[in-house]
Design an enzyme around this catalytic site. Structure first.
Site, short mmCIF file in Angstrom:
data_model
loop_
_atom_site.label_atom_id
_atom_site.label_comp_id
_atom_site.label_asym_id
_atom_site.label_seq_id
_atom_site.Cartn_x
_atom_site.Cartn_y
_atom_site.Cartn_z
N SER A 54 0.81 -1.22 0.00
CA SER A 54 0.00 0.00 0.00
C SER A 54 0.84 1.27 0.00
CB SER A 54 -0.94 0.00 1.21
OG SER A 54 -0.21 -0.15 2.41
N ASP A 203 -3.61 6.98 10.13
CA ASP A 203 -3.30 5.60 10.54
C ASP A 203 -1.88 5.46 11.08
OD1 ASP A 203 -1.62 5.55 8.29
OD2 ASP A 203 -3.03 4.41 7.07
N HIS A 206 0.87 5.29 6.60
CA HIS A 206 0.88 5.65 5.19
C HIS A 206 1.21 7.14 5.03
CE1 HIS A 206 -1.60 1.94 5.14
NE2 HIS A 206 -0.84 1.71 4.08
#
Length: 227
Positions: A54, A203, A206
């Site tokens: 990701s 989060d 990221h």
């Protein structure tokens, strides 16, 4: 560089992000469906191919803000004859990458291959012997498909919640694989970004658009001399 946020909070954020990504995209199928949109290079151009999870996929930012797109901007500004391909997949593990590498490589000739996987393995506490074997299998497959390709391995780090020995072995794994295979190593992809709240999304893992700019700078220092 190591994470400087509280380890327990960071691990929870990372696990939540990984689980959320896994529910959105599945990477366990050995071969993606024929109808799936596959990344491909422009005709006649070799690719700088980013193969990762990701972070490479640019979860939570616009596609043109992810670090592979920023690398593409630099390549284009210098009129270099390469297409940048972002083959990142949110939630990807090293096993998932191993299962789809042949499909991805079949899409374009590869000149530079940037491998960014293993972070999700570490966050789940998966056996590092499995991670090592999967990364080695990916490297072997790249060399079979594109013997002349230059391979860059992006190192990652994890908090010590799985135990300090596991975290240390995880960090060391990337250097050992790079040395064994004579790869170019980025010691820590998230250098000057990991653990810095203002450079990461809510989060905690990221990167924000500003964080991706710093990641791109770190990657470019390694990739530019290979072009």
């Amino acid at each position: 560089m190591t994470y400087n946020l509280p380890a327990s909070a960071l691990l929870l954020a990372l696990l939540a992000a990984g689980c959320n990504a896994d529910t959105a995209k599945t990477s366990s199928a050995p071969t993606p469906p024929a109808t799936a949109e596959a990344p491909a290079a422009k005709k006649g151009e070799a690719a700088i191919l980013f193969f990762g999870d990701s972070i490479t996929a640019g979860l939570g930012v616009e596609p043109d803000q992810a670090y592979p797109a920023l690398i593409e901007n630099r390549v284009d500004s210098l009129h270099l004859p390469y297409t940048v391909v972002n083959a990142g997949l949110s939630g990807e593990t090293s096993a998932g990458g191993r299962s789809r590498i042949n499909w991805v490589l079949s899409r374009q000739p590869v000149s530079v291959f940037v491998l960014e996987l293993g972070g999700n393995d570490g966050l789940r506490g998966l056996p590092l012997t499995d991670t090592r074997q999967n990364l080695q299998a990916i490297i072997d497959t790249v060399r079979q498909h594109a013997p002349e390709a230059k391979i860059v391995l992006a190192g990652m780090q994890i908090p010590p919640n799985m135990g300090p020995a596991y975290a240390a072995d995880f960090k060391q794994l990337y250097g050992e694989i790079a040395t064994k295979n004579h790869l170019t190593l980025i010691p820590f992809l998230l250098e000057n970004v990991g653990g810095i709240a203002k450079l990461n999304q809510r989060d905690g893992i990221h990167p924000t658009p500003e964080g991706h700019k710093l990641v791109a700078r770190t990657v470019w220092r390694t990739v530019q001399p290979l072009l």
